[in-house]
Every structure is written in C-alpha cells, then in structure tokens.
Motif scaffolding. Sequence first.
Motif, PDB file in Angstrom:
ATOM      1  N   TRP A 278      -4.077   3.778   1.153  1.00  0.00           N
ATOM      2  CA  TRP A 278      -4.587   5.142   1.014  1.00  0.00           C
ATOM      3  C   TRP A 278      -3.481   6.175   0.803  1.00  0.00           C
ATOM      4  O   TRP A 278      -3.696   7.180   0.117  1.00  0.00           O
ATOM      5  N   LEU A 279      -2.300   5.952   1.388  1.00  0.00           N
ATOM      6  CA  LEU A 279      -1.233   6.952   1.280  1.00  0.00           C
ATOM      7  C   LEU A 279      -0.299   6.690   0.101  1.00  0.00           C
ATOM      8  O   LEU A 279       0.216   7.640  -0.509  1.00  0.00           O
ATOM      9  N   ILE A 280      -0.065   5.420  -0.224  1.00  0.00           N
ATOM     10  CA  ILE A 280       0.872   5.073  -1.290  1.00  0.00           C
ATOM     11  C   ILE A 280       0.146   4.695  -2.574  1.00  0.00           C
ATOM     12  O   ILE A 280       0.694   4.796  -3.674  1.00  0.00           O
ATOM     13  N   GLY A 281      -1.095   4.261  -2.452  1.00  0.00           N
ATOM     14  CA  GLY A 281      -1.857   3.884  -3.627  1.00  0.00           C
ATOM     15  C   GLY A 281      -1.685   2.446  -4.056  1.00  0.00           C
ATOM     16  O   GLY A 281      -2.020   2.084  -5.202  1.00  0.00           O
ATOM     17  N   LEU A 282      -1.186   1.574  -3.171  1.00  0.00           N
ATOM     18  CA  LEU A 282      -1.055   0.160  -3.509  1.00  0.00           C
ATOM     19  C   LEU A 282      -2.426  -0.503  -3.558  1.00  0.00           C
ATOM     20  O   LEU A 282      -3.342  -0.111  -2.829  1.00  0.00           O
TER      21      LEU A 282
ATOM     22  N   ASP B  57      11.470   3.541  -4.432  1.00  0.00           N
ATOM     23  CA  ASP B  57      10.702   2.945  -3.328  1.00  0.00           C
ATOM     24  C   ASP B  57      11.128   3.455  -1.961  1.00  0.00           C
ATOM     25  O   ASP B  57      10.599   2.998  -0.943  1.00  0.00           O
ATOM     26  N   ILE B  58      12.070   4.380  -1.921  1.00  0.00           N
ATOM     27  CA  ILE B  58      12.532   4.879  -0.620  1.00  0.00           C
ATOM     28  C   ILE B  58      11.425   5.671   0.082  1.00  0.00           C
ATOM     29  O   ILE B  58      11.120   5.425   1.259  1.00  0.00           O
ATOM     30  N   LEU B  59      10.816   6.618  -0.620  1.00  0.00           N
ATOM     31  CA  LEU B  59       9.770   7.425   0.008  1.00  0.00           C
ATOM     32  C   LEU B  59       8.568   6.577   0.427  1.00  0.00           C
ATOM     33  O   LEU B  59       8.094   6.718   1.568  1.00  0.00           O
TER      34      LEU B  59
ATOM     35  N   ILE C 250       5.311   4.153   4.822  1.00  0.00           N
ATOM     36  CA  ILE C 250       4.709   2.960   5.428  1.00  0.00           C
ATOM     37  C   ILE C 250       5.369   2.663   6.771  1.00  0.00           C
ATOM     38  O   ILE C 250       4.693   2.300   7.743  1.00  0.00           O
ATOM     39  N   GLY C 251       6.682   2.831   6.846  1.00  0.00           N
ATOM     40  CA  GLY C 251       7.372   2.616   8.107  1.00  0.00           C
ATOM     41  C   GLY C 251       6.931   3.589   9.179  1.00  0.00           C
ATOM     42  O   GLY C 251       6.837   3.231  10.361  1.00  0.00           O
ATOM     43  N   LEU C 252       6.659   4.834   8.788  1.00  0.00           N
ATOM     44  CA  LEU C 252       6.168   5.818   9.752  1.00  0.00           C
ATOM     45  C   LEU C 252       4.798   5.421  10.287  1.00  0.00           C
ATOM     46  O   LEU C 252       4.534   5.531  11.493  1.00  0.00           O
TER      47      LEU C 252
ATOM     48  N   PHE D   3      12.590  -4.036   2.274  1.00  0.00           N
ATOM     49  CA  PHE D   3      14.026  -3.953   2.543  1.00  0.00           C
ATOM     50  C   PHE D   3      14.406  -2.561   3.046  1.00  0.00           C
ATOM     51  O   PHE D   3      15.100  -2.428   4.066  1.00  0.00           O
ATOM     52  N   VAL D   4      13.971  -1.527   2.347  1.00  0.00           N
ATOM     53  CA  VAL D   4      14.297  -0.159   2.761  1.00  0.00           C
ATOM     54  C   VAL D   4      13.698   0.139   4.130  1.00  0.00           C
ATOM     55  O   VAL D   4      14.352   0.748   4.994  1.00  0.00           O
ATOM     56  N   LEU D   5      12.463  -0.276   4.354  1.00  0.00           N
ATOM     57  CA  LEU D   5      11.791  -0.027   5.637  1.00  0.00           C
ATOM     58  C   LEU D   5      12.575  -0.655   6.783  1.00  0.00           C
ATOM     59  O   LEU D   5      12.822  -0.009   7.818  1.00  0.00           O
TER      60      LEU D   5
END
Length: 498
Positions: free
Chosen positions: A113-117, A296-298, A303-305, A366-368
């Motif tokens: 819902w937040l990222i649109g995946l 992909d950082i944002l 998602i991490g939050l 990886f970033v998360l």
Amino acid sequence: MTVDHLNQLLLVCSLVLLVAVAAVRISSRSGLPSLLVYLGIGVLMGQDGIGNIHFNNAELTQVIGYAALVVILAEGGLGTKWKEIEPALPAASTLALVGVAISVGVTAAGAHWLIGLEWRQALIIGAVVSSTDAAAVFSVLRRIPLPARVTGTLEAESGFNDAPVVILVLAFSQSGPVEHWYVLVGEMALELGIGIAMGLAVGWLGSWGLRHVALPASGLYPIAVMAIAVTAYAAGALAHGSGFLAVYLASMVLGNARLPHWPATRGFAEGLGWIAQIGMFVMLGLLVTPHELGDDILPALVIGLVLTMVARPLSVVLSLAPFRVPWQEQTLMSWAGLRGAVPVILATIPMVNGVDDTHRIFNIVFVLVVAYTVVQGPTLPWLARRLRLGDGATAADLGIESAPLERLRGHLLSISIPEGSRMHGVEVNELRMPPGAAVTLVVRDGKSFVPLPTTVLRHGDELLVVATDPVRDAAERRLRAVAQGGKLAGWLGTGGGR
C-alpha cells in the motif's frame, strides 16, 4: 587456475581475514554488529569499489550463505544454555511462529500500500525481513547484561524463526499461484516437526557417542561435534524437514551434554562461526551494486519503518500476551529484533527462482538491513538501561574441561576459577565432593601442588579433579553450585548439594 593465481587468491583472502578480525575490535567498542564491517569490505572489493571485482552469481551466494548459516546456527546452539532458555521456550516458539506470521502480514501490507509493490513481491519482502538474525542477535546480546528470560527468549527465537521464514520465502518464490494459507500452515507444521525430531535424535545420539567413546586425540572432539551438527542439518533437509531447526536443536543438545574437552570445542566452533560470518558477509557485499541502490533507499526506509515501529512491536505484544511479560521486556524485545545476513541471503531465493523484479527486492532488503542495524545495534544498551533491565553482577561460572579415562573408568576434570566466582575463599574440604571424586592438584601462579583438606581456593586457581564414571555428573554439579552459591550451596537454595 595457475599456481600464481592461487597464491594471489590466498594473499587476498588472508588479508581480508586479518582486516575482518581487526574490525571486531572496532565493532565491539561501537556496539555495531561486525556484519556491517564485513559487508563494507565486500562492497569495497566489488565493482564500484577499489577492488573492481564483478560478481553476480546469486546461486553461488545462496549455496555458500546456506552453508555459513548452518555453521552460525550450530555455533549459536552450542553456546545456548538450556537452563536459561527452558523457561523462555514457549514464548520464543510463539514469537518464531505467530510473531513471524503477524510480521509478514503487516510488513507486506505496508510494502504493497505504501510502496506500490505487487502482492507477491510484497509478501516475499515481508517474509525475508521477518526473521531475526542469529549471528547479529548472538553477537550483540551476549555483550549486554540482560535478564536471563529476555536473552533466552531472543536467542531461542532467532534460532527457531529461520525455519518458518525459509519455508514462506520458498513458497512465495515458486512459479504459479501462491498456495492457500492452510496448505502452507500444514506444510510448515510437517517440516518443523521433522526438523525437531531429526535435531533431537541426532543431537542425543551424537552426545551419547562422544561421552562413551574416548577418541585418541582431543582435537578430534571439536571436529566430531561440528560433523554431528552438520549431519543433523543434512538429515533434516533430506527428510523434507527443516534442516535449520534440526542443526540448531542438535547443537543445543550437544552444548548442554557436558562433552569431553568442551572449552576446546567451543573455541573451535566460535572460530568456524567467525569464518562463516566473514565469508558470508563479504560475499553479500560483493553481490550488491552500490550505484543501483539510489532509487531503492526511500522504499527500504519506509518498509523498515513499518517493520521496526509497527510489525515487530505488534508481533511481540500479541505473541507474548498469554505469558504476561512486563512491558519493559516487551519494549526491549521489540527493538532487539535485529536483522543481519539471513534476510539478504533469503533475498537471493527469488533471484535464483526467476521472480520478477528480484534485483529491486534484493536492493531494498540490503539497504533496510544496513540502515536499521546501524540504528538498532548501538542503541540497545542505552534502551536496556533506560528500561532498567540491566542484570546485576552475578557469580561467574566455572570453566570446566573433561577428559575421559576410558580404561580407568573415570574422568579428569580441569577447572578454572574465574574472577567473580564464589569458590574464592572456600576450603577444599568445604567443597563436599561426592564419594568417588577428589581434588588431586592445584595450579596457582604457575606452580602446582597437592592440596590439603584445609587449602583455601583463590581466583585464578586451576584444579584437577578425578571422578569415577558414576559420580562424574554429580561432581560437576557440585562444583558449579559452589561457584554460584559459595560454601553453603545446597543449604541456602543453590542446587547441587550432595
């Protein structure tokens, strides 16, 4: 490969190991898990770094990652004390099953819902990042003086939850429609049951064999223990069960069986664990392409939050509701859900299976992992102090090494008395050893002597105790009880009396 190429490869590997070992000192002072340093070494060696090494073999990374994870779980299981995690097993098991399901659902919903995946990618990411990492948890928590229930719950959870998460990631990464939830639950229950049975059986048989067979050299015991642990993984996997759960349980059985030459075995296992971590993290750093991470950082931070501030706390609160865990401990457990190499390794599964947009999934994971490990690891001690969960100083446990005397039907116990042990100031006759066991030698300040019944033991002493087969366990229990409770152990509530 020529001999010169082999020599160059050996030189690079040895230098990487030396840098990684030196980096442990830095990570221990900063509170950051050493995995970040190893990942950084891999990135520096990669195609965007000074090494300019082009590596994109996800399948090889997955295979080596699985092998490294087996060694890491084995080392963690060998160092897990049954008396600490036994009271926490119901809570840890619930966190590893119910908590994972809640975390996967909430994180996947946030990613969708937040990222649109798409839902498949969202579910894969939710499953991948819902497993707490055994290596990160073991390395951080064992440096923080927390109550035994908190440490036991978190360590057992990190050892248990790899198994259901791997099953979910494999299910979501298969081609075709995702199976119904009740089919997944049934398959998961079957695989976990097989893994539990295989792990306990192999661990018990292995410990029984090592305690009844005197090997010709002490260096063979560590090799045998690790071979038994790997056997548990292979047996569980070949039986279509959870090999990861099997290796952790088998190692835990071995680690609590009072095997001969145990300090040497623990040192060997820790060394293998470090090598596995270094190799696995460096390879994962090589696999990532830094210049592709920007977009992909944002999404990773969002998602991490969701995972850190919503999914993990909700899974902890709902899973631990039946156990009446104090809110302070729930808060710490929510923040201590550390991620490490396991999520990054699991992110290679959809890459190998050809799932759409897998490189984006890998980059987000990886970033998360990197971002939230930087935040969570160093702040855990501060949070523990704020919640007043720091455990007070406790008596140090003894270091006991046992060597079997097969033809004499006895055992030779080597005991080191550390600082903090309440055995300091106790006379030899006040140990109240069971009949059939006796202190035969004391080594103090580099000099050895045969003790008298009135000899007073001190910090730093090393004792040799000879015990017959029937009283070997009772002698060790008595020594540990005195180390924890002093000369009145057994009379003032400390176990291990005669």
